[in-house]
Motif scaffolding. Structure first.
Motif, short mmCIF file in Angstrom:
data_model
loop_
_atom_site.label_atom_id
_atom_site.label_comp_id
_atom_site.label_asym_id
_atom_site.label_seq_id
_atom_site.Cartn_x
_atom_site.Cartn_y
_atom_site.Cartn_z
N HIS A 74 0.85 -1.20 0.00
CA HIS A 74 0.00 0.00 0.00
C HIS A 74 0.88 1.25 0.00
N SER A 75 0.27 2.40 -0.16
CA SER A 75 1.02 3.66 -0.18
C SER A 75 0.58 4.56 0.96
N LYS A 76 1.57 5.18 1.60
CA LYS A 76 1.25 6.07 2.73
C LYS A 76 1.21 7.51 2.24
N ASP A 78 -4.74 1.90 -0.70
CA ASP A 78 -4.50 0.49 -1.06
C ASP A 78 -4.12 0.43 -2.54
N THR A 79 -2.84 0.62 -2.85
CA THR A 79 -2.43 0.81 -4.24
C THR A 79 -1.92 -0.46 -4.93
N HIS A 80 -1.58 -1.47 -4.19
CA HIS A 80 -1.05 -2.72 -4.80
C HIS A 80 0.13 -2.45 -5.72
N ASP A 81 0.97 -1.50 -5.37
CA ASP A 81 2.09 -1.18 -6.25
C ASP A 81 3.43 -1.22 -5.51
N LEU A 121 -0.56 -13.03 -3.39
CA LEU A 121 -0.01 -11.67 -3.41
C LEU A 121 -0.65 -10.90 -4.56
N GLU A 122 -1.19 -9.72 -4.26
CA GLU A 122 -1.74 -8.84 -5.30
C GLU A 122 -0.72 -7.76 -5.63
N TRP A 123 -0.43 -7.63 -6.93
CA TRP A 123 0.45 -6.55 -7.38
C TRP A 123 -0.11 -6.07 -8.72
N ASP A 124 -0.79 -4.93 -8.70
CA ASP A 124 -1.58 -4.53 -9.87
C ASP A 124 -1.11 -3.27 -10.57
N ASP A 125 -0.21 -2.56 -9.96
CA ASP A 125 0.23 -1.31 -10.59
C ASP A 125 1.74 -1.22 -10.46
#
Lengths: 283, 278
Positions: free
Chosen positions: A214-216, A223-226, A251-255
């Motif tokens: 995720h991104s802070k 929840d960016t999945h990057d 594991l989700e990695w979408d971007d």
């Protein structure tokens, strides 16, 4: 507990999401992967390259379907055409179970293409559970619902998110796709203890686990999945395994998707937590 | 986000009625996160599906068009694949968004939507010789592959789109290389591609072995295909398209065309009508 009726009594291990930038590598190199998760809607088409790739993947790998547009929590009835297309895909992939989100996203036939949070009310729980039951009866495959990450809470809510999730899955008699990253993201956005969430869902219903990065931002977490999975999420994952046992994990990695190897290696880090958990289980 | 709700009240006031604030964000701020994500997602989708239209209009104008289009025709499909399906209609209804390139923009929008269809629309079983063996041309009706689009256009958008894609590939390659940093600043700027001149073209947008193609056609074969697509018999389709053609040359060319179309799998049998019960 890991192989249960909600994941069709399977023990699939560690999987990754099937994504376009990796097609070539997978089809040419045929790497060893426990299983792939596909986004159902990407393959609910009538022909062409997507189905050709899917069929090639199915020759080599176990595939589990994950949806993003069923919208069990929308006030509209489930879209019959959507269900028919989904069922055709279920027959094609022979997915052992199927997952989608505990959210809403459409109203009066208009789609937001987002996973919108629900007001946690008994009325919403009842309607959502009815939709999940209807979908399962039509699709004839076990369903696991995933907790979403969220950025808003409603005045109308009558319970916590984990109470709502429990209420829905008990009423629908369905499984849970426990997304530990989503719990972490929401806990930071809404100031709750993520471990209280983990401790208070019906563990025997967990059929699958999601992990992701995720991104802070300054005032919230997205929840960016990057990104790779962050440490607090790994810690929660280890705790989740203690509660539910060894469970199919994805594991989700979408971007900003890196190479196949990088994504797969990140996913395989989950194995160290799984092995630790197995060591603690009495023989 | 719009400062006022549909009924004229302040959006912030409406948001606070149903969304809780927290110690960092107001109700409005929290709603706005969803608003931003929504627009980012749908605009990004049109951005990817319409690189040619973007190149014609420029980024800002394209952004204004896309926003206006989505406000009038929000998604009514579970998949973002269908997001652009009303764009042609919208451009006919509200051409001022693409002034002064109304016709060119319309041609490009039709061409780019045809590519969406060619990518994953259904494929019917292609015609086999046995299917037509005993049927005279006067009675023979064929249909075209659902993934095939036939476009009569006023601009050479096919060549223009190829140039756009080549430019984007060049930029990507340059960005991946250190040599780009040593180039003069002027050369780094995005090269503008000259808009196509008016030119009548006939295009078939299709796929072959699951790869996307577009193929220029002459007017006569284009007309035959269009007639077949409308359900006319093979004889009717050929007659009207080949009026004035010398007989010997005509039959040779017809043979060639039908041979090519069969090889590409464009022709299919008409669907069997269901028999009435009883």
């Amino acid at each position: 507990m890991p192989a249960n009726r909600f994941n069709n009594f399977t023990e699939l291990g560690i999987g990754i999401g099937l994504r376009v930038p990796h097609y070539r590598h997978i089809l040419e190199k045929k790497p060893v992967v426990d299983w792939f998760e596909i986004i159902s809607e990407n393959f609910m088409v009538d022909g062409g390259r997507p189905l050709e790739v899917l069929d090639q993947i199915l020759e080599q790998y176990r595939v589990v379907q994950h949806g993003v547009a069923m919208y069990f929590g929308s006030a509209d009835r489930l879209n019959r055409e959507h269900l028919k297309k989904l069922k055709r895909l279920v027959r094609r992939t022979n997915t052992p179970w199927l997952s989608d989100h505990l959210c809403w996203g459409s109203v009066d036939g208009r789609y937001t293409h987002d996973l919108l949070p629900m007001p946690y009310t008994f009325t919403a729980a009842k309607a959502t559970a009815a939709n999940i039951r209807a979908a399962r009866d039509f699709l004839e495959v076990p369903i696991c619902v995933e907790n979403v990450s969220s950025y808003a809470e409603f005045h109308a809510s009558e319970m916590t998110e984990w109470e709502f999730l429990s209420e829905v899955v008990e009423r629908a008699d369905c499984g849970i796709l426990l997304d530990v990253n989503n719990i972490y993201v929401s806990s930071q956005n809404h100031n709750f203890d993520p471990y209280e969430y983990l401790n208070n869902v019906p563990h025997h219903r967990v059929g699958q686990i999601h992990i992701a990065g995720h991104s802070k931002f300054e005032k919230y977490i997205l929840d960016t999945h990057d990104h790779p999975v962050r440490d607090p999420v790994w810690k929660m994952y280890a705790h989740a395994l203690e509660l539910v046992g060894k469970t199919a994990t994805l594991l989700e990695w979408d971007d900003r998707i890196p190479s196949f190897g990088e994504v797969h290696n990140e996913a395989l880090k989950a194995n160290q937590f799984v092995e630790k958990e197995l060591e603690t289980v009495p023989a | 986000m719009q400062p006022r709700w549909l009924d004229g009240r302040l959006t912030s006031a409406v948001a606070s009625e149903f969304i809780k604030p927290n110690d960092r964000l107001s109700s409005f701020d929290r709603l706005e996160i969803y608003n931003r994500v929504y627009w980012f997602r749908v605009l990004d989708c049109l951005y990817d599906d319409y690189p040619g239209l973007r190149a014609i209009l420029g980024e800002r104008k394209f952004g204004r068009l896309a926003t206006a289009y989505l406000a009038k025709y929000p998604s009514t499909s579970f998949t973002l694949r269908n997001l652009g399906r009303h764009l042609e209609k919208f451009l006919r209804e509200e051409p001022h968004w693409v002034t002064p390139n109304e016709e060119l923009a319309l041609d490009m929008a039709r061409f780019e939507w045809a590519q969406v269809l060619a990518f994953d629309e259904a494929a019917a079983p292609p015609l086999r010789p046995d299917d037509v063996l005993d049927t005279p041309a006067a009675k023979l009706r064929l249909r075209l592959q659902p993934y095939l689009s036939l476009l009569e256009l006023n601009y050479a958008v096919d060549k223009f789109l190829l140039a756009v894609k080549k430019r984007e590939a060049d930029i990507l390659r340059d960005e991946a290389s250190n040599t780009f940093d040593s180039m003069p600043r002027a050369k780094k700027r995005k090269r503008r591609i000259r808009l196509p001149k008016r030119e009548r073209i006939y295009l078939a947008v299709h796929r072959h072995q699951n790869m996307l193609y577009y193929k220029r056609l002459e007017p006569a074969p284009f007309a035959i295909l269009c007639s077949l697509g409308k359900g006319r018999s093979v004889e009717q389709a050929c007659e009207s398209a080949l009026r004035g053609c010398k007989e010997k040359d005509c039959s040779r060319r017809l043979q060639e065309w039908f041979h090519d179309w069969s090889a590409l799998g464009w022709l299919c049998r008409m669907r069997q009508r269901g028999r009435a019960a009883g």
